[in-house]
Design an enzyme around this catalytic site. Structure first.
Site, PDB file in Angstrom:
ATOM      1  CD1 TRP A   1      -5.165  13.585  -7.357  1.00 20.61           C
ATOM      2  CD2 TRP A   1      -4.112  11.697  -7.919  1.00 20.61           C
ATOM      3  NE1 TRP A   1      -5.384  13.373  -8.693  1.00 20.61           N
ATOM      4  CE2 TRP A   1      -4.744  12.222  -9.062  1.00 20.61           C
ATOM      5  CE3 TRP A   1      -3.380  10.510  -8.034  1.00 20.61           C
ATOM      6  CZ2 TRP A   1      -4.659  11.603 -10.303  1.00 20.61           C
ATOM      7  CZ3 TRP A   1      -3.313   9.900  -9.272  1.00 20.61           C
ATOM      8  CH2 TRP A   1      -3.952  10.449 -10.386  1.00 20.61           C
TER       9      TRP A   1
ATOM     10  CD  GLU B   1      -8.352  14.841 -11.109  1.00 19.58           C
ATOM     11  OE1 GLU B   1      -9.236  14.019 -10.801  1.00 19.58           O
ATOM     12  OE2 GLU B   1      -7.178  14.736 -10.714  1.00 19.58           O
ATOM     13  CD1 TRP B   2     -10.284  10.443 -12.857  1.00 19.25           C
ATOM     14  CD2 TRP B   2     -10.087   9.342 -14.791  1.00 19.25           C
ATOM     15  NE1 TRP B   2      -9.193   9.597 -12.758  1.00 19.25           N
ATOM     16  CE2 TRP B   2      -9.053   8.907 -13.924  1.00 19.25           C
ATOM     17  CE3 TRP B   2     -10.164   8.778 -16.064  1.00 19.25           C
ATOM     18  CZ2 TRP B   2      -8.112   7.944 -14.289  1.00 19.25           C
ATOM     19  CZ3 TRP B   2      -9.230   7.815 -16.441  1.00 19.25           C
ATOM     20  CH2 TRP B   2      -8.220   7.415 -15.550  1.00 19.25           C
TER      21      TRP B   2
ATOM     22  CG  ASN C   1      -6.503   3.742  -8.622  1.00 20.58           C
ATOM     23  OD1 ASN C   1      -5.932   4.107  -7.599  1.00 20.58           O
ATOM     24  ND2 ASN C   1      -7.516   4.429  -9.152  1.00 20.58           N
ATOM     25  CD  GLU C   2      -9.996   5.547  -6.293  1.00 25.04           C
ATOM     26  OE1 GLU C   2      -9.650   6.282  -5.355  1.00 25.04           O
ATOM     27  OE2 GLU C   2     -10.671   5.947  -7.267  1.00 25.04           O
TER      28      GLU C   2
ATOM     29  CE1 TYR D   1      -7.917  12.684  -3.393  1.00 24.73           C
ATOM     30  CE2 TYR D   1      -8.577  10.393  -3.565  1.00 24.73           C
ATOM     31  CZ  TYR D   1      -7.721  11.424  -3.907  1.00 24.73           C
ATOM     32  OH  TYR D   1      -6.678  11.184  -4.769  1.00 24.73           O
TER      33      TYR D   1
ATOM     34  CG  ASN E   1      -6.495   5.584  -3.617  1.00 20.87           C
ATOM     35  OD1 ASN E   1      -5.396   5.229  -3.204  1.00 20.87           O
ATOM     36  ND2 ASN E   1      -6.845   5.485  -4.885  1.00 20.87           N
TER      37      ASN E   1
ATOM     38  NE  ARG F   1      -1.282   3.845  -6.821  1.00 29.04           N
ATOM     39  CZ  ARG F   1      -2.514   4.294  -7.060  1.00 29.04           C
ATOM     40  NH1 ARG F   1      -2.853   5.527  -6.733  1.00 29.04           N
ATOM     41  NH2 ARG F   1      -3.420   3.506  -7.594  1.00 29.04           N
TER      42      ARG F   1
ATOM     43  CD  GLN G   1      -6.322  10.776 -13.477  1.00 28.40           C
ATOM     44  OE1 GLN G   1      -5.999   9.830 -12.779  1.00 28.40           O
ATOM     45  NE2 GLN G   1      -6.895  11.854 -12.993  1.00 28.40           N
TER      46      GLN G   1
END
Length: 490
Positions: free
Chosen positions: A442, A449-450, A204-205, A333, A331, A116, A59
């Site tokens: 974040w 963003e992907w 991650n995730e 949101y 994480n 991170r 990213q």
């Protein structure tokens, strides 16, 4: 990250609605709940709390084919027509591969105590196996040294989604043997950086990159097969356990965890069926990789017995998956509402899930619900015997940019209010007994963003992608004062 494609894709498989926090099975809806009153002024954080930010290699780094790096699945996916909004790609991203010293200087200016970051696997092993690419090792070594010189703790994420394309060509995460390749890679990193990096996140995730990559296909590598998701998730559980042991053998004092995407869940009604559906959601979306690491078996995520044969489960896998993680990354949101789908929905889970809309809505259509971070942190604290927790991601997308009359100023009051609310609720969770050691916003920078490309800005720092100029937003200056004082009214 628990954000990118929530309203932009329908992660629906043939035969029923999918379970995804990036897409919704039902429209946004009201539950009749009122946003709770939040005590910002009274928020307190423990001494030595790690205030930080988070980024991810694909990213921000760019330099997609420099110094021996091979393509990752995200390079391939982003270069495929129709996969990314605006046909954007991460070839340059924030150019942090060349500008990392500038970025770390900003972190220091903002009084950050923790960074991170993640490592790009194809920078280290271009073919996904074999000897390390020394130029890749050298880059991350310089990065870590720069962080330490700035007084910032390096928190290294071993895998943040950018699988070498060479390994995908061999079958990707659904291929069981990939857990051995990953363990070799994790060992190389630990040997190279473990003398200076003491805090590691293995994944991650993992739910996100296995399901969105192999189950729904909206993320790289874009495969759309639920059985592939089940196989990929099992391989990742094996990889998490084996990598944990390999890394500990090399660096016994290392503190090793993983960063898990989590959304607090509420049943749509008081019915037993909806309560059971909500628990299945929690099991497969929130703790499918945490419960497995702690207990060496899968949680009750399915209607009926888990599909072990489809997963490729073998005798002895329970011990391979088990790993006494030193800390748990969360994480957060947004939250979810879940109802039982009867015989509908996904054939293994049978529920529908959606995001409510009692709170304000961000630029990308997500509800702002600070209470959710309290709910999920306290639930994990209770269910897992009060583990050490780090908030590894939390943030929001708004489109604020520099003022026309003053390009050095980026007012973004909504982002400040977002962080105030979430941090106040996190402080309440700490007060109520959760052992939370750090918080990572974040993100440091607006970035790629992907599947949403550059259309969503989550950064505390505005990035002009035309010339890569960085401008600290008002929220960044505010967060810097918070990091210096541990007070939200700073």
């Amino acid at each position: 990250m628990n954000r990118r494609t929530f309203l932009n894709y329908s992660a629906t498989l043939a035969g029923g609605a999918a379970f995804s926090r990036f897409s919704h099975a039902l429209p946004l809806a009201s539950t009749g709940a009122e946003p709770p009153v939040i005590d910002v002024a009274g928020a307190r954080f423990p001494e030595g709390f790690h205030w930080g930010t988070a980024t991810a290699s694909y990213q921000v780094e760019g330099a997609w084919k420099e110094d021996g790096k091979s393509p990752s699945i995200w390079d391939t996916f982003a270069h495929t027509t129709g996969k990314i909004k605006g046909s954007d790609n991460g070839d340059i991203a924030c150019d942090s591969y060349h500008r990392y010293k500038e970025d770390i200087a900003i972190m220091k200016q903002l009084h950050q105590k923790s960074c991170r970051f993640s490592v790009s696997w194809p920078r280290i092993q271009p073919n996904g196996s074999g000897a390390a690419n020394q130029k890749g090792i050298d880059f991350y070594s310089r990065y870590v040294d720069e962080l330490l010189a700035a007084g910032i703790r390096p928190m290294c994420t071993v895998f943040h989604w950018d699988l070498p394309q060479a390994l995908e060509d061999q079958g990707g995460w659904p291929k069981r043997d990939l857990y051995k390749r990953f363990t070799d890679y994790a060992s190389i990193l630990t040997k190279a950086l473990g003398d200076r990096v003491t805090t590691w996140a293995i994944f991650n995730e993992p739910w996100v990159f296995t399901y969105l990559g192999y189950g729904s296909g909206v993320h790289a590598p874009g495969r759309r097969n639920f059985d592939d998701f089940l196989k990929a998730a099992h391989t990742v559980n094996l990889a998490q356990g084996e990598a944990f042991r390999a890394m500990k053998a090399i660096s016994p004092k290392a503190q090793i965890g993983s960063a898990f995407s989590m959304a607090p869940v509420e049943p749509a009604t008081d019915s037993a069926a909806d309560h059971a559906a909500a628990e299945r959601f929690h099991a497969i979306n929130n703790v499918y990789f945490l419960y497995t690491a702690k207990h060496g078996k899968y949680p009750d995520a399915f209607v009926g017995e888990a599909p072990y044969e489809v997963m490729g489960f073998q005798e002895g896998d329970g011990k391979l998956m088990q790993a006494p993680l030193d800390w748990v990354g969360i994480n957060y949101y947004n939250r979810r509402i879940v109802s039982d789908a009867g015989k509908g929905g996904n054939p293994y889970t049978h529920y529908n899930e959606w995001m409510p809309a009692e709170g304000p809505i961000t630029y990308n259509g997500w509800e702002v619900w600070p209470r959710g971070i309290y709910d999920i942190v306290t639930r994990i604290s209770k269910e897992y015997d009060r583990p050490i927790i780090e908030i590894t991601e939390n943030g929001c997308a708004y489109s604020d940019g520099p003022l026309p009359e003053d390009s050095a100023k980026v007012p973004d009051a909504r982002r400040i209010e977002f962080y105030k609310g979430h941090l106040a609720e996190l402080a309440r969770a700490i007060k109520d007994g959760a052992d939370v050691r750090g918080y990572h916003a974040w993100s440091l920078l607006d970035n790629y963003e992907w599947a949403e490309g550059y259309s969503q800005r989550f950064g505390l720092v505005y990035v002009d992608f035309r010339d890569q100029r960085r401008t600290i937003k008002d929220s960044g200056h505010w967060y810097g004062r918070v990091a210096a004082t541990s007070r939200l009214e700073a």
